[in-house]
Motif scaffolding. Structure first.
Motif, PDB file in Angstrom:
ATOM      1  N   VAL A   6       6.687 -10.970   1.842  1.00 59.43           N
ATOM      2  CA  VAL A   6       5.696 -10.888   0.778  1.00 59.43           C
ATOM      3  C   VAL A   6       5.980 -11.961  -0.271  1.00 59.43           C
ATOM      4  O   VAL A   6       7.128 -12.148  -0.695  1.00 59.43           O
ATOM      5  N   ILE A   8       5.697 -12.899  -3.996  1.00 56.65           N
ATOM      6  CA  ILE A   8       5.501 -12.136  -5.233  1.00 56.65           C
ATOM      7  C   ILE A   8       5.492 -13.011  -6.485  1.00 56.65           C
ATOM      8  O   ILE A   8       5.319 -12.495  -7.595  1.00 56.65           O
ATOM      9  N   PRO A 248       2.640  -6.703  -7.092  1.00 52.25           N
ATOM     10  CA  PRO A 248       1.553  -7.167  -6.223  1.00 52.25           C
ATOM     11  C   PRO A 248       1.931  -8.503  -5.605  1.00 52.25           C
ATOM     12  O   PRO A 248       2.780  -9.236  -6.142  1.00 52.25           O
ATOM     13  N   GLY A 249       1.337  -8.812  -4.480  1.00 50.85           N
ATOM     14  CA  GLY A 249       1.662 -10.078  -3.830  1.00 50.85           C
ATOM     15  C   GLY A 249       0.793 -10.351  -2.638  1.00 50.85           C
ATOM     16  O   GLY A 249      -0.234  -9.706  -2.413  1.00 50.85           O
ATOM     17  N   LEU A 250       1.230 -11.333  -1.870  1.00 55.46           N
ATOM     18  CA  LEU A 250       0.538 -11.743  -0.648  1.00 55.46           C
ATOM     19  C   LEU A 250       1.476 -11.522   0.532  1.00 55.46           C
ATOM     20  O   LEU A 250       2.533 -12.163   0.617  1.00 55.46           O
ATOM     21  N   PHE A 341      -2.497 -17.420  -4.511  1.00 48.84           N
ATOM     22  CA  PHE A 341      -1.869 -16.396  -5.344  1.00 48.84           C
ATOM     23  C   PHE A 341      -2.651 -16.231  -6.645  1.00 48.84           C
ATOM     24  O   PHE A 341      -2.906 -15.104  -7.106  1.00 48.84           O
ATOM     25  N   LEU A 344      -6.236 -14.683  -5.877  1.00 47.95           N
ATOM     26  CA  LEU A 344      -6.272 -13.327  -5.329  1.00 47.95           C
ATOM     27  C   LEU A 344      -5.397 -12.350  -6.108  1.00 47.95           C
ATOM     28  O   LEU A 344      -5.866 -11.299  -6.540  1.00 47.95           O
ATOM     29  N   VAL A 345      -4.123 -12.671  -6.289  1.00 51.19           N
ATOM     30  CA  VAL A 345      -3.214 -11.721  -6.935  1.00 51.19           C
ATOM     31  C   VAL A 345      -3.439 -11.700  -8.440  1.00 51.19           C
ATOM     32  O   VAL A 345      -3.709 -10.648  -9.029  1.00 51.19           O
ATOM     33  N   ARG A 346      -3.335 -12.873  -9.084  1.00 46.80           N
ATOM     34  CA  ARG A 346      -3.508 -12.896 -10.537  1.00 46.80           C
ATOM     35  C   ARG A 346      -4.927 -12.502 -10.953  1.00 46.80           C
ATOM     36  O   ARG A 346      -5.121 -11.920 -12.025  1.00 46.80           O
ATOM     37  N   ALA A 351      -6.263  -4.684  -2.929  1.00 43.65           N
ATOM     38  CA  ALA A 351      -5.405  -4.669  -1.743  1.00 43.65           C
ATOM     39  C   ALA A 351      -6.270  -4.735  -0.493  1.00 43.65           C
ATOM     40  O   ALA A 351      -7.352  -4.152  -0.429  1.00 43.65           O
ATOM     41  N   VAL A 373      -3.594  -9.408   0.380  1.00 37.00           N
ATOM     42  CA  VAL A 373      -3.179  -8.873  -0.915  1.00 37.00           C
ATOM     43  C   VAL A 373      -2.589  -7.489  -0.742  1.00 37.00           C
ATOM     44  O   VAL A 373      -3.165  -6.626  -0.056  1.00 37.00           O
ATOM     45  N   ARG A 375      -0.824  -4.258  -3.185  1.00 37.49           N
ATOM     46  CA  ARG A 375      -0.685  -3.775  -4.577  1.00 37.49           C
ATOM     47  C   ARG A 375      -0.009  -2.417  -4.570  1.00 37.49           C
ATOM     48  O   ARG A 375      -0.098  -1.689  -3.606  1.00 37.49           O
TER      49      ARG A 375
END
Length: 375
Positions: A6, A8, A248-250, A341, A344-346, A351, A373, A375
């Motif tokens: 992942v 992060i 959260p992450g990828l 990142f 999608l994440v920020r 998810a 994604v 979460r």
């Protein structure tokens, strides 16, 4: 059972045009501040200290001496943190991220920092028997090995990609990047260095596109539809899911490296994307965000055409791509992951949202990754 890998944390320098704001910085001076920022971000996200095992960086043009290890030491990570350097040319930064993810998925579940760095401004002069050359051969003698500018022109001819389509594609990249910059969408991912706080080529060629001369007589390619050679660095923190905590992450769901005709190296990203999607079990229609390195407008359009994606699809480089930001070769693939990142994440994508990063590679290759994604 091996854990999933992942991402992060993700950061990058602003991209600087060769010979300008970042010209005095060597590779470790570019990479070290980004590595430190990524480590700090990752520890804050995970809510714990992370013992980084390795720093893996993509780099194309030197100076040698294993920039991954040199940058890890320059970043102050400690002598026990090893380093490695990957050369897949324009796909090097993405390949480095995938090497880190592969190690974790194979069972070595120690955290890693991975990315890419390129200082075109300080790359060493190369010569053989006193004769200078700009790059090493991408293929052995007897195989096609076109200059990348010529390869982009050849691809425009083969695919029938007009000057007008290329100009429109480059203008769209600049417009999207300018909008993203002005809205502050790059701010959280940037690590200012040498006084540079923003990518310095956004909008530079935009108003001149239709007036720029072609680079080859009878051709279609111009300086505005080719990326600027640049300096920059990007990195991400790759950790096993068990250490990510609630961050959260990828999650890396699939990736692939493929070969293609070295006479037309610019198309390599297309089969790589399809192979990575197949391995991940994801349909291209279900991908919310693509970041495909725009080495040239004709090359980018050729990749999109082979994937059945429209020229102006809002999912592709939604905040602009390398045509606007610049192209620090060894870092560009990692910049694509940093951009995913951010997008999608920020940006708060739910998810289960999928993204794709990809690059075509000199010598006839492509590299791509599918991320999801969490979460």
């Amino acid at each position: 059972m091996p854990d999933e890998a992942v991402i992060i944390a993700a950061r990058r320098t602003p991209v600087g045009t060769r010979g300008r704001a970042l010209a005095s910085l060597n590779v470790e001076q570019l990479a070290a501040p980004v590595i430190r920022a990524v480590r700090d971000d990752a520890e804050a996200a995970a809510g714990r200290g992370l013992a980084v095992a390795d720093v893996v960086l993509g780099n194309c043009m030197g100076p040698g001496g294993n920039p991954g290890r040199v940058s890890a030491l320059a970043a102050g990570l400690g002598v026990e943190v090893t380093g490695a350097t990957v050369d897949r040319q324009c796909g090097s930064g993405l390949a480095a991220v995938l090497d880190a993810a592969t190690a974790i998925r194979a069972g070595d579940d120690r955290p890693r920092i991975a990315g890419g760095v390129e200082s075109a401004s300080t790359a060493p002069v190369r010569s053989v028997d006193g004769v200078r050359y700009d790059r090493a051969a991408f293929t052995p003698q007897g195989w096609p090995d076109p200059d990348m500018v010529q390869a982009a022109e050849d691809l425009a001819t083969v695919d029938g990609i007009s000057r007008e389509r290329q100009d429109a594609h480059a203008a769209r990249s600049h417009r999207r990047a300018r909008t993203a910059r002005d809205a502050g969408r790059f701010a959280a991912e940037l690590v200012p260095v040498a006084g540079l706080t923003a990518d310095d080529s956004i909008g530079v060629a935009e108003r001149l596109l239709s007036r720029l001369p072609v680079l080859f007589a009878g051709g279609t390619l111009t300086a505005g539809t080719a990326t600027r050679i640049s300096d920059g660095a990007a990195a991400v923190a790759v950790v096993p899911r068990r250490l990510a905590g609630h961050a959260p992450g990828l999650a890396v769901r699939g990736h692939a490296v493929v070969g293609c005709d070295p006479a037309l190296p610019g198309v390599g990203a297309a089969p790589a994307v399809q192979a990575a999607l197949d391995l991940a079990g994801v349909d291209i229609r279900d991908v919310a965000a693509f970041e495909i390195v725009e080495a040239f407008a004709s090359q980018s359009l050729a990749v999109l055409g082979r994937l059945g994606i429209d020229d102006d699809d809002a999912r592709v480089c939604a905040d602009g791509g390398a045509l606007a930001l610049g192209h620090p070769w060894g870092a560009s693939g990692a910049i694509s992951v940093v951009r995913l990142f951010g997008r999608l994440v920020r940006a708060g994508a739910p998810a289960g949202t999928f993204g794709v990063a990809a690059a075509s590679v000199g010598g006839g290759m492509g590299v791509a990754a599918v991320v999801e994604v969490i979460r």
